[in-house]
Design a protein around this motif. Structure first.
Motif, PDB file in Angstrom:
ATOM      1  N   THR A  70       0.910  -1.295   0.065  1.00  0.00           N
ATOM      2  CA  THR A  70       0.103  -0.041  -0.128  1.00  0.00           C
ATOM      3  C   THR A  70       0.792   1.265   0.113  1.00  0.00           C
ATOM      4  OG1 THR A  70      -0.035   0.206   2.389  1.00  0.00           O
ATOM      5  CG2 THR A  70      -1.692  -1.202   1.322  1.00  0.00           C
ATOM      6  N   ASP A  71       0.254   2.419  -0.298  1.00  0.00           N
ATOM      7  CA  ASP A  71       0.894   3.845  -0.379  1.00  0.00           C
ATOM      8  C   ASP A  71       1.620   4.025   1.049  1.00  0.00           C
ATOM      9  OD1 ASP A  71       0.131   3.674  -3.087  1.00  0.00           O
ATOM     10  OD2 ASP A  71      -1.244   5.440  -2.523  1.00  0.00           O
ATOM     11  N   ASP A  72       0.519   3.761   1.886  1.00  0.00           N
ATOM     12  CA  ASP A  72       0.878   3.955   3.479  1.00  0.00           C
ATOM     13  C   ASP A  72       2.186   3.175   3.834  1.00  0.00           C
ATOM     14  OD1 ASP A  72      -1.066   5.962   4.009  1.00  0.00           O
ATOM     15  OD2 ASP A  72      -2.394   4.623   4.500  1.00  0.00           O
ATOM     16  N   GLU A  73       2.215   1.926   3.372  1.00  0.00           N
ATOM     17  CA  GLU A  73       3.581   1.056   3.846  1.00  0.00           C
ATOM     18  C   GLU A  73       4.740   1.778   3.115  1.00  0.00           C
ATOM     19  OE1 GLU A  73       2.021  -3.708   4.362  1.00  0.00           O
ATOM     20  OE2 GLU A  73       1.476  -2.735   2.227  1.00  0.00           O
ATOM     21  N   ILE A  74       4.637   2.190   2.004  1.00  0.00           N
ATOM     22  CA  ILE A  74       5.801   2.660   1.155  1.00  0.00           C
ATOM     23  C   ILE A  74       6.024   3.935   2.079  1.00  0.00           C
ATOM     24  CG2 ILE A  74       6.690   3.991  -0.857  1.00  0.00           C
ATOM     25  CD1 ILE A  74       4.989   1.985  -2.364  1.00  0.00           C
ATOM     26  N   ARG A  75       5.318   4.741   2.463  1.00  0.00           N
ATOM     27  CA  ARG A  75       5.564   6.013   3.209  1.00  0.00           C
ATOM     28  C   ARG A  75       6.149   5.654   4.508  1.00  0.00           C
ATOM     29  NH1 ARG A  75       3.267  10.557   2.352  1.00  0.00           N
ATOM     30  NH2 ARG A  75       1.279   9.738   1.466  1.00  0.00           N
ATOM     31  N   GLU A  76       5.742   4.748   5.350  1.00  0.00           N
ATOM     32  CA  GLU A  76       6.293   4.281   6.342  1.00  0.00           C
ATOM     33  C   GLU A  76       7.620   3.588   6.387  1.00  0.00           C
ATOM     34  OE1 GLU A  76       3.733   1.370   8.436  1.00  0.00           O
ATOM     35  OE2 GLU A  76       1.819   2.813   8.428  1.00  0.00           O
ATOM     36  N   PHE A  77       7.986   2.899   5.369  1.00  0.00           N
ATOM     37  CA  PHE A  77       8.971   2.332   4.918  1.00  0.00           C
ATOM     38  C   PHE A  77      10.107   3.329   4.550  1.00  0.00           C
ATOM     39  CE2 PHE A  77      12.206   0.736   1.800  1.00  0.00           C
ATOM     40  CZ  PHE A  77      12.599  -0.222   2.381  1.00  0.00           C
ATOM     41  N   CYS A 124       9.982   6.560   5.472  1.00  0.00           N
ATOM     42  CA  CYS A 124      10.422   7.394   6.758  1.00  0.00           C
ATOM     43  C   CYS A 124      11.193   6.597   7.676  1.00  0.00           C
ATOM     44  CB  CYS A 124       8.993   7.780   7.469  1.00  0.00           C
ATOM     45  SG  CYS A 124       7.965   9.062   6.497  1.00  0.00           S
ATOM     46  N   LYS A 125      10.998   5.273   7.788  1.00  0.00           N
ATOM     47  CA  LYS A 125      11.831   4.476   8.822  1.00  0.00           C
ATOM     48  C   LYS A 125      13.514   4.622   8.264  1.00  0.00           C
ATOM     49  CE  LYS A 125      12.826  -0.280   9.956  1.00  0.00           C
ATOM     50  NZ  LYS A 125      12.194  -1.584   9.852  1.00  0.00           N
ATOM     51  N   TYR A 126      13.641   4.930   7.108  1.00  0.00           N
ATOM     52  CA  TYR A 126      15.009   5.101   6.737  1.00  0.00           C
ATOM     53  C   TYR A 126      15.492   6.588   6.422  1.00  0.00           C
ATOM     54  CZ  TYR A 126      15.228   0.047   6.776  1.00  0.00           C
ATOM     55  OH  TYR A 126      15.196  -1.107   7.253  1.00  0.00           O
ATOM     56  N   GLY A 127      14.692   7.264   7.244  1.00  0.00           N
ATOM     57  CA  GLY A 127      15.160   8.856   7.100  1.00  0.00           C
ATOM     58  C   GLY A 127      14.627   9.633   6.002  1.00  0.00           C
ATOM     59  N   PHE A 128      13.782   9.258   5.184  1.00  0.00           N
ATOM     60  CA  PHE A 128      13.478  10.137   4.044  1.00  0.00           C
ATOM     61  C   PHE A 128      11.913  10.922   4.869  1.00  0.00           C
ATOM     62  CE2 PHE A 128      15.270   7.135   1.440  1.00  0.00           C
ATOM     63  CZ  PHE A 128      15.812   7.624   0.287  1.00  0.00           C
ATOM     64  N   PRO A 129      11.655  12.071   3.971  1.00  0.00           N
ATOM     65  CA  PRO A 129      10.577  12.769   4.578  1.00  0.00           C
ATOM     66  C   PRO A 129       9.472  12.047   3.720  1.00  0.00           C
ATOM     67  CG  PRO A 129      11.842  14.053   2.638  1.00  0.00           C
ATOM     68  CD  PRO A 129      12.728  12.772   3.044  1.00  0.00           C
ATOM     69  N   SER A 130       8.045  12.580   4.368  1.00  0.00           N
ATOM     70  CA  SER A 130       7.073  11.879   3.779  1.00  0.00           C
ATOM     71  C   SER A 130       6.868  12.643   2.374  1.00  0.00           C
ATOM     72  CB  SER A 130       5.811  12.292   4.696  1.00  0.00           C
ATOM     73  OG  SER A 130       4.625  11.795   4.138  1.00  0.00           O
ATOM     74  N   PHE A 131       6.555  11.598   1.681  1.00  0.00           N
ATOM     75  CA  PHE A 131       6.310  12.001   0.092  1.00  0.00           C
ATOM     76  C   PHE A 131       5.025  12.858  -0.147  1.00  0.00           C
ATOM     77  CE2 PHE A 131       5.358   7.597   0.157  1.00  0.00           C
ATOM     78  CZ  PHE A 131       4.026   7.638  -0.444  1.00  0.00           C
ATOM     79  N   ASP A 132       4.951  13.525  -1.128  1.00  0.00           N
ATOM     80  CA  ASP A 132       3.741  14.375  -1.606  1.00  0.00           C
ATOM     81  C   ASP A 132       2.742  13.655  -2.530  1.00  0.00           C
ATOM     82  OD1 ASP A 132       4.249  16.924   0.100  1.00  0.00           O
ATOM     83  OD2 ASP A 132       5.982  16.799  -1.285  1.00  0.00           O
ATOM     84  N   SER A 133       3.077  12.780  -3.431  1.00  0.00           N
ATOM     85  CA  SER A 133       2.483  12.028  -4.282  1.00  0.00           C
ATOM     86  C   SER A 133       3.073  10.760  -4.722  1.00  0.00           C
ATOM     87  CB  SER A 133       1.963  12.896  -5.320  1.00  0.00           C
ATOM     88  OG  SER A 133       3.219  13.263  -6.267  1.00  0.00           O
ATOM     89  N   ILE A 134       2.354   9.823  -5.161  1.00  0.00           N
ATOM     90  CA  ILE A 134       2.794   8.371  -5.555  1.00  0.00           C
ATOM     91  C   ILE A 134       2.210   8.181  -6.911  1.00  0.00           C
ATOM     92  CG2 ILE A 134       1.227   7.253  -4.108  1.00  0.00           C
ATOM     93  CD1 ILE A 134       3.484   5.247  -3.661  1.00  0.00           C
ATOM     94  N   ARG A 135       2.964   7.579  -7.782  1.00  0.00           N
ATOM     95  CA  ARG A 135       2.314   6.998  -8.967  1.00  0.00           C
ATOM     96  C   ARG A 135       2.967   5.429  -9.109  1.00  0.00           C
ATOM     97  NH1 ARG A 135       4.608   7.000 -14.312  1.00  0.00           N
ATOM     98  NH2 ARG A 135       6.239   8.419 -13.586  1.00  0.00           N
ATOM     99  N   ARG A 136       2.013   4.659  -9.425  1.00  0.00           N
ATOM    100  CA  ARG A 136       2.285   3.278  -9.638  1.00  0.00           C
ATOM    101  C   ARG A 136       2.711   2.987 -11.151  1.00  0.00           C
ATOM    102  NH1 ARG A 136       2.120   0.077  -5.021  1.00  0.00           N
ATOM    103  NH2 ARG A 136       1.291   1.249  -3.369  1.00  0.00           N
ATOM    104  N   VAL A 168      16.309  -5.741   0.564  1.00  0.00           N
ATOM    105  CA  VAL A 168      15.436  -6.802   0.452  1.00  0.00           C
ATOM    106  C   VAL A 168      14.410  -6.306   1.501  1.00  0.00           C
ATOM    107  CG1 VAL A 168      14.877  -9.140   0.637  1.00  0.00           C
ATOM    108  CG2 VAL A 168      17.180  -8.635  -0.258  1.00  0.00           C
ATOM    109  N   TRP A 169      13.371  -6.113   0.787  1.00  0.00           N
ATOM    110  CA  TRP A 169      11.929  -5.700   1.476  1.00  0.00           C
ATOM    111  C   TRP A 169      10.960  -6.629   0.772  1.00  0.00           C
ATOM    112  CZ3 TRP A 169       8.143  -1.273   0.365  1.00  0.00           C
ATOM    113  CH2 TRP A 169       7.532  -0.898   1.297  1.00  0.00           C
ATOM    114  N   LYS A 170      10.076  -7.143   1.750  1.00  0.00           N
ATOM    115  CA  LYS A 170       9.034  -8.138   1.383  1.00  0.00           C
ATOM    116  C   LYS A 170       9.501  -9.157   0.289  1.00  0.00           C
ATOM    117  CE  LYS A 170       5.240  -4.990   2.544  1.00  0.00           C
ATOM    118  NZ  LYS A 170       3.831  -4.836   2.130  1.00  0.00           N
ATOM    119  N   GLU A 171      10.728  -9.623   0.558  1.00  0.00           N
ATOM    120  CA  GLU A 171      11.259 -10.692  -0.138  1.00  0.00           C
ATOM    121  C   GLU A 171      11.440 -10.391  -1.627  1.00  0.00           C
ATOM    122  OE1 GLU A 171       9.284 -14.536   0.134  1.00  0.00           O
ATOM    123  OE2 GLU A 171       8.794 -14.072   2.308  1.00  0.00           O
TER     124      GLU A 171
END
Length: 85
Positions: free
Chosen positions: A14-21, A23-35, A68-71
């Motif tokens: 999910t977008d929220d999982e990507i955001r949390e991932f 942020c966990k490694y020091g990135f700021p929260s993103f403003d938009s996402i495109r798949r 490696v994230w989620k295999e």
């Protein structure tokens, strides 16, 4: 504004999982996402940071590239800057 390519992301992530991932490694929260589905074998996401320049993202990028994230081994790249005309 900077864009970050996250390749080989599990399609069900999910977008929220990507955001949390990120942020966990020091990135700021993103403003938009495109798949980006591509061929479906290696789906990707492009996240945009409106107030973060590309050179800043380049400092953080090595933290995640080849992790490696989620295999899945991530391919993380800072996208070239877009020049609006």
């Amino acid at each position: 504004m900077g864009d970050l390519w996250l390749g080989n992301v599990e399609e069900e992530t999910t977008d929220d999982e990507i955001r949390e991932f990120l942020c966990k490694y020091g990135f700021p929260s993103f403003d938009s996402i495109r798949r980006v589905r591509g061929t479906g074998e290696h789906p990707a996401a492009v996240v945009t940071f409106d107030s973060v320049e590309s050179y800043v993202l380049r400092r953080f990028q090595p933290r995640l590239h080849n992790m490696v994230w989620k295999e899945r081994t991530l391919v993380v790249q800072v996208m070239p800057e877009r020049h609006e005309r």
